[in-house]
Design an enzyme around this catalytic site. Sequence first.
Site, mmCIF file in Angstrom:
data_model
loop_
_atom_site.group_PDB
_atom_site.id
_atom_site.type_symbol
_atom_site.label_atom_id
_atom_site.label_comp_id
_atom_site.label_asym_id
_atom_site.label_seq_id
_atom_site.Cartn_x
_atom_site.Cartn_y
_atom_site.Cartn_z
ATOM 1 N N SER A 1 3.943 -1.848 10.391
ATOM 2 C CA SER A 1 5.391 -1.927 10.634
ATOM 3 C C SER A 1 6.009 -3.284 10.281
ATOM 4 O O SER A 1 6.932 -3.734 10.960
ATOM 5 C CB SER A 1 5.709 -1.531 12.084
ATOM 6 O OG SER A 1 5.300 -0.185 12.315
ATOM 7 N N GLU B 1 -4.940 -4.601 10.884
ATOM 8 C CA GLU B 1 -3.938 -3.546 11.005
ATOM 9 C C GLU B 1 -4.192 -2.761 12.285
ATOM 10 O O GLU B 1 -4.981 -1.795 12.284
ATOM 11 C CB GLU B 1 -4.009 -2.590 9.806
ATOM 12 C CG GLU B 1 -3.713 -3.246 8.475
ATOM 13 C CD GLU B 1 -3.128 -2.241 7.485
ATOM 14 O OE1 GLU B 1 -2.031 -2.494 7.001
ATOM 15 O OE2 GLU B 1 -3.771 -1.210 7.216
ATOM 16 N N ASN C 1 0.874 -1.175 0.000
ATOM 17 C CA ASN C 1 0.000 0.000 0.000
ATOM 18 C C ASN C 1 0.912 1.226 0.000
ATOM 19 O O ASN C 1 1.482 1.580 1.026
ATOM 20 C CB ASN C 1 -0.889 -0.014 1.251
ATOM 21 C CG ASN C 1 -1.703 1.265 1.388
ATOM 22 O OD1 ASN C 1 -1.748 2.089 0.475
ATOM 23 N ND2 ASN C 1 -2.344 1.427 2.539
ATOM 24 N N TRP C 2 1.025 1.850 -1.156
ATOM 25 C CA TRP C 2 1.956 2.985 -1.270
ATOM 26 C C TRP C 2 1.433 4.236 -0.599
ATOM 27 O O TRP C 2 2.167 5.214 -0.435
ATOM 28 C CB TRP C 2 2.227 3.298 -2.744
ATOM 29 C CG TRP C 2 2.920 2.219 -3.504
ATOM 30 C CD1 TRP C 2 3.298 0.978 -3.043
ATOM 31 C CD2 TRP C 2 3.331 2.276 -4.870
ATOM 32 N NE1 TRP C 2 3.908 0.273 -4.043
ATOM 33 C CE2 TRP C 2 3.945 1.028 -5.176
ATOM 34 C CE3 TRP C 2 3.234 3.242 -5.865
ATOM 35 C CZ2 TRP C 2 4.456 0.755 -6.450
ATOM 36 C CZ3 TRP C 2 3.748 2.961 -7.127
ATOM 37 C CH2 TRP C 2 4.356 1.741 -7.413
ATOM 38 N N LYS C 3 0.148 4.240 -0.287
ATOM 39 C CA LYS C 3 -0.474 5.456 0.264
ATOM 40 C C LYS C 3 -0.230 6.631 -0.703
ATOM 41 O O LYS C 3 -0.091 6.404 -1.902
ATOM 42 C CB LYS C 3 0.029 5.718 1.693
ATOM 43 C CG LYS C 3 -0.114 4.453 2.556
ATOM 44 C CD LYS C 3 0.105 4.666 4.017
ATOM 45 C CE LYS C 3 -0.053 3.338 4.747
ATOM 46 N NZ LYS C 3 0.054 3.472 6.200
ATOM 47 N N GLY D 1 3.022 -0.969 4.232
ATOM 48 C CA GLY D 1 3.029 0.447 3.906
ATOM 49 C C GLY D 1 4.431 0.913 3.555
ATOM 50 O O GLY D 1 4.915 0.704 2.441
ATOM 51 N N GLY D 2 5.115 1.532 4.518
ATOM 52 C CA GLY D 2 6.416 2.154 4.268
ATOM 53 C C GLY D 2 7.410 1.253 3.549
ATOM 54 O O GLY D 2 8.086 1.695 2.604
ATOM 55 N N GLU E 1 -6.641 4.920 7.987
ATOM 56 C CA GLU E 1 -6.484 6.335 7.621
ATOM 57 C C GLU E 1 -7.773 6.874 7.001
ATOM 58 O O GLU E 1 -8.132 8.032 7.189
ATOM 59 C CB GLU E 1 -5.283 6.497 6.677
ATOM 60 C CG GLU E 1 -3.976 6.310 7.439
ATOM 61 C CD GLU E 1 -2.841 5.708 6.629
ATOM 62 O OE1 GLU E 1 -2.893 5.724 5.390
ATOM 63 O OE2 GLU E 1 -1.886 5.199 7.262
ATOM 64 N N HIS F 1 -9.355 1.311 5.207
ATOM 65 C CA HIS F 1 -8.061 1.497 5.881
ATOM 66 C C HIS F 1 -8.246 2.458 7.059
ATOM 67 O O HIS F 1 -9.068 3.381 6.988
ATOM 68 C CB HIS F 1 -7.046 2.065 4.884
ATOM 69 C CG HIS F 1 -5.646 2.044 5.407
ATOM 70 N ND1 HIS F 1 -5.180 3.008 6.269
ATOM 71 C CD2 HIS F 1 -4.641 1.167 5.224
ATOM 72 C CE1 HIS F 1 -3.920 2.722 6.583
ATOM 73 N NE2 HIS F 1 -3.565 1.604 5.954
ATOM 74 N N GLY G 1 2.963 2.541 10.782
ATOM 75 C CA GLY G 1 3.938 3.619 10.612
ATOM 76 C C GLY G 1 4.695 3.980 11.876
ATOM 77 O O GLY G 1 5.340 5.020 11.927
HETATM 78 P P1 13P Z 1 3.348 0.555 7.634
HETATM 79 O O1 13P Z 1 3.827 -0.745 7.011
HETATM 80 O O2 13P Z 1 4.070 1.763 7.099
HETATM 81 O O3 13P Z 1 3.304 0.478 9.123
HETATM 82 O O4 13P Z 1 1.826 0.758 7.139
HETATM 83 C C1 13P Z 1 0.923 -0.292 7.250
HETATM 84 C C2 13P Z 1 -0.292 0.063 6.504
HETATM 85 O O5 13P Z 1 -1.026 0.955 6.866
HETATM 86 C C3 13P Z 1 -0.573 -0.702 5.285
HETATM 87 O O6 13P Z 1 -1.862 -0.481 4.821
#
Ligand code: 13P
Length: 255
Positions: free
Chosen positions: A213, A168, A9-11, A234-235, A98, A96, A174
């Site tokens: 993470s 999640e 997930n590149w956001k 994510g990251g 967010e 998600h 993050g």
């Molecule tokens: P991180 O891997 O950056 O913690 O993010 C997880 C995430 O929100 C994937 O959708």
Amino acid sequence: MRRPLVMGNWKMNGRRREAQALIAAVAAEAATFPGVDVAVCPPYVYLGVAADGLSRCPAIAWGAQDVSAYGDGAYTGEISAGMARDMGCEFAIIGHSERRTLFGESDGVVAQKFARALAAGVTPVLCVGETAAERDGGHTREVVLRQIGAVFASCGTGAFDRAVIAYEPVWAIGTGRAASPDEAQAVHREIRNAVAQRNPTAAVGLRILYGGSVKAQNARELFARDDIDGGLIGGASLVAADFVGICRAACPDLA
Ligand code: 13P
């Protein structure tokens, strides 16, 4: 056996050039993670980059980070599930944290989006998870089951026949503080049991991803657990070597 699934997930990150480079770099390593389903979810405007870069790489799919709760029509700024499907999306991330916290998506809106994805032939990846305060208050199970229950209530018993759930925990996203394999496995088991109560067949095949993470260093231990069928990343999905390392950690013969 459930085939592991690792999704990036590149956001809201990167530009076209970076999207092209990242996709090319991951595609070049596809042979090094056999037996793993892999997908990347770039921002909407770069879905075409994914479609172009992955058209000759059947090992890697792509998906959208969200879809509209509405069907096509006068909804300025929205992207329908049908459009995501038209761009070749196999998956759509739905609900998600967010979206839930920053954009006010209720369980009901999330359930509508889930239904739109299913109807369009896009596999929904339903994100669920508790905040730190909810965990500290002992409410993890209640929160996660409520989020899943809203989807059952709106989409019926067959809701998870062709869907994925991503656990999640909000406190792990993050932060660099992943859930421990024990913590994650316990919630994944609760999730599978909850789905089994409504639909035992779907529960057996349901892929439940862990997100929050995940790094190449902790992925193998997480993915080795019975009810952890891969990850939503994510990251670490923004750095090709890190993402490929996580995909390799999901390889069944290496686990
Ligand atoms: P991180 O891997 O950056 O913690 O993010 C997880 C995430 O929100 C994937 O959708």
